[in-house]
Design an enzyme around this catalytic site. Structure first.
Site, PDB file in Angstrom:
ATOM      1  N   ASP A   1       0.830  -1.516   0.073  1.00 15.05           N
ATOM      2  CA  ASP A   1       0.149  -0.175   0.210  1.00 15.05           C
ATOM      3  C   ASP A   1       1.297   1.234   0.464  1.00 15.05           C
ATOM      4  O   ASP A   1       1.662   1.619   1.054  1.00 15.05           O
ATOM      5  CB  ASP A   1      -1.304   0.297   1.328  1.00 15.05           C
ATOM      6  CG  ASP A   1      -1.988   0.748   1.299  1.00 15.05           C
ATOM      7  OD1 ASP A   1      -1.506   1.925   1.274  1.00 15.05           O
ATOM      8  OD2 ASP A   1      -2.957   0.467   1.517  1.00 15.05           O
ATOM      9  N   ILE A   2       0.966   1.638  -0.719  1.00 10.20           N
ATOM     10  CA  ILE A   2       0.925   3.490  -1.109  1.00 10.20           C
ATOM     11  C   ILE A   2       0.714   4.137   0.123  1.00 10.20           C
ATOM     12  O   ILE A   2       1.280   5.304   0.406  1.00 10.20           O
ATOM     13  CB  ILE A   2       1.751   3.822  -2.113  1.00 10.20           C
ATOM     14  CG1 ILE A   2       0.234   4.129  -3.064  1.00 10.20           C
ATOM     15  CG2 ILE A   2       2.441   3.075  -2.770  1.00 10.20           C
ATOM     16  CD1 ILE A   2       0.270   5.026  -4.328  1.00 10.20           C
ATOM     17  N   GLN A  32     -14.033   3.040   2.848  1.00  9.02           N
ATOM     18  CA  GLN A  32     -13.095   2.682   1.056  1.00  9.02           C
ATOM     19  C   GLN A  32     -12.938   3.330  -0.163  1.00  9.02           C
ATOM     20  O   GLN A  32     -13.932   4.739  -0.081  1.00  9.02           O
ATOM     21  CB  GLN A  32     -14.855   1.815   0.481  1.00  9.02           C
ATOM     22  CG  GLN A  32     -13.800   1.101  -0.496  1.00  9.02           C
ATOM     23  CD  GLN A  32     -14.987  -0.197  -1.277  1.00  9.02           C
ATOM     24  OE1 GLN A  32     -16.636  -0.303  -0.977  1.00  9.02           O
ATOM     25  NE2 GLN A  32     -13.848  -0.786  -2.032  1.00  9.02           N
ATOM     26  N   HIS A  50     -10.895  -5.342  -2.124  1.00  6.55           N
ATOM     27  CA  HIS A  50      -9.574  -5.401  -1.590  1.00  6.55           C
ATOM     28  C   HIS A  50      -9.442  -5.470  -0.361  1.00  6.55           C
ATOM     29  O   HIS A  50     -10.632  -5.338   0.535  1.00  6.55           O
ATOM     30  CB  HIS A  50      -8.118  -5.052  -2.153  1.00  6.55           C
ATOM     31  CG  HIS A  50      -9.184  -3.307  -2.067  1.00  6.55           C
ATOM     32  ND1 HIS A  50      -9.548  -2.518  -2.432  1.00  6.55           N
ATOM     33  CD2 HIS A  50      -8.796  -2.420  -0.291  1.00  6.55           C
ATOM     34  CE1 HIS A  50      -9.939  -1.418  -1.424  1.00  6.55           C
ATOM     35  NE2 HIS A  50      -9.657  -1.407  -0.442  1.00  6.55           N
ATOM     36  N   HIS A  72      -6.519  -5.651   2.929  1.00 10.07           N
ATOM     37  CA  HIS A  72      -5.296  -4.572   3.676  1.00 10.07           C
ATOM     38  C   HIS A  72      -5.173  -5.919   4.549  1.00 10.07           C
ATOM     39  O   HIS A  72      -5.425  -6.482   5.518  1.00 10.07           O
ATOM     40  CB  HIS A  72      -5.429  -4.126   4.797  1.00 10.07           C
ATOM     41  CG  HIS A  72      -6.591  -2.606   3.999  1.00 10.07           C
ATOM     42  ND1 HIS A  72      -5.585  -1.692   3.805  1.00 10.07           N
ATOM     43  CD2 HIS A  72      -7.985  -2.888   3.532  1.00 10.07           C
ATOM     44  CE1 HIS A  72      -6.408  -0.509   2.748  1.00 10.07           C
ATOM     45  NE2 HIS A  72      -7.681  -1.534   2.784  1.00 10.07           N
TER      46      HIS A  72
HETATM   47  P1  DGP Z   1      -9.619   1.408   1.111  1.00 17.03           P
HETATM   48  O1  DGP Z   1      -9.105   2.432   1.956  1.00 17.03           O
HETATM   49  O2  DGP Z   1     -10.516   0.037   2.013  1.00 17.03           O
HETATM   50  O3  DGP Z   1     -10.564   2.064  -0.591  1.00 17.03           O
HETATM   51  O4  DGP Z   1      -7.860   1.257   0.670  1.00 17.03           O
HETATM   52  C1  DGP Z   1      -7.455   1.521  -0.222  1.00 17.03           C
HETATM   53  C2  DGP Z   1      -5.496   1.647  -0.491  1.00 17.03           C
HETATM   54  O5  DGP Z   1      -5.500   1.860  -1.275  1.00 17.03           O
HETATM   55  C3  DGP Z   1      -5.352   2.988   0.344  1.00 17.03           C
HETATM   56  O6  DGP Z   1      -4.630   2.606   1.049  1.00 17.03           O
HETATM   57  C4  DGP Z   1      -4.453   3.349   0.064  1.00 17.03           C
HETATM   58  C5  DGP Z   1      -4.035   2.431  -1.429  1.00 17.03           C
HETATM   59  N1  DGP Z   1      -4.110   2.985  -2.474  1.00 17.03           N
HETATM   60  C6  DGP Z   1      -5.005   3.599  -3.300  1.00 17.03           C
HETATM   61  N2  DGP Z   1      -4.065   4.134  -4.793  1.00 17.03           N
HETATM   62  C7  DGP Z   1      -2.984   3.288  -4.547  1.00 17.03           C
HETATM   63  C8  DGP Z   1      -2.253   3.003  -6.257  1.00 17.03           C
HETATM   64  O7  DGP Z   1      -1.828   3.714  -6.753  1.00 17.03           O
HETATM   65  N3  DGP Z   1      -0.971   2.045  -5.198  1.00 17.03           N
HETATM   66  C9  DGP Z   1      -0.820   1.410  -4.261  1.00 17.03           C
HETATM   67  N4  DGP Z   1       0.061   0.237  -4.248  1.00 17.03           N
HETATM   68  N5  DGP Z   1      -1.657   1.587  -3.422  1.00 17.03           N
HETATM   69  C10 DGP Z   1      -3.329   2.492  -3.566  1.00 17.03           C
END
Ligand code: DGP
Length: 138
Positions: free
Chosen positions: A31-32, A94, A100, A102
């Site tokens: 996660d970034i 979300q 997805h 975590h």
């Molecule tokens: P949620 O809030 O449960 O929908 O989590 C989405 C997660 O995705 C959030 O923790 C940030 C991560 N995220 C968003 N965009 C990107 C991306 O382009 N790359 C990666 N690796 N993570 C991302």
């Protein structure tokens, strides 16, 4: 695959990611916006928006990969604890509309706000809701 979905674009290789695991049905990557170091996302290759739309096969594959990743994160970081978390809808925080999970390593007293205080519930209200939910499952 949807053109607007950022996770579909990661799956397609159009957007880079730090991949930690993949198989025929799932991909796991860092996660970034990590809540803590070692925060990994696990996604099915099949696009669906949330837990209400994901197929039984895709959610099963994602859970299986998430557990595998969780074991690797535990072996790597030895955190005090671990949450496997999945969010649906704005109120549940979300932000990406591709199902997805975590994998979230935790430290004691780390202040992550998804913890809540345990307080006694109203047994009548709990029982009544159990009846209503069970009826919806029948
Ligand atoms: P949620 O809030 O449960 O929908 O989590 C989405 C997660 O995705 C959030 O923790 C940030 C991560 N995220 C968003 N965009 C990107 C991306 O382009 N790359 C990666 N690796 N993570 C991302």
């Amino acid at each position: 695959m949807t053109d607007e979905c950022i996770f579909c674009r990661i799956l397609a290789g159009e957007i880079p990611c730090f991949k930690v695991y993949e198989d025929d049905d799932t991909l796991a990557f860092m996660d970034i916006n990590p809540v803590h170091p070692g925060h990994v996302l696990v996604i099915p290759r099949e696009h669906s928006a949330n837990v209400f739309e994901v197929s039984d096969a895709a959610i099963a594959a994602t859970a299986k990969s998430a557990r595998r990743v969780a074991k690797a994160v535990r072996a790597t970081l030895e955190p005090d604890g671990m949450n496997l978390l999945q969010c649906n809808g704005e109120a549940a925080a979300q932000s990406v509309q591709h199902f997805h999970m975590h994998v979230l390593p935790r430290a004691m007293n780390d202040g992550a706000s998804l913890n809540w205080e345990l307080k006694p519930g109203n047994m009548d209200a709990i029982g009544a809701l159990a009846d209503r939910i069970a009826r919806a499952l029948a």
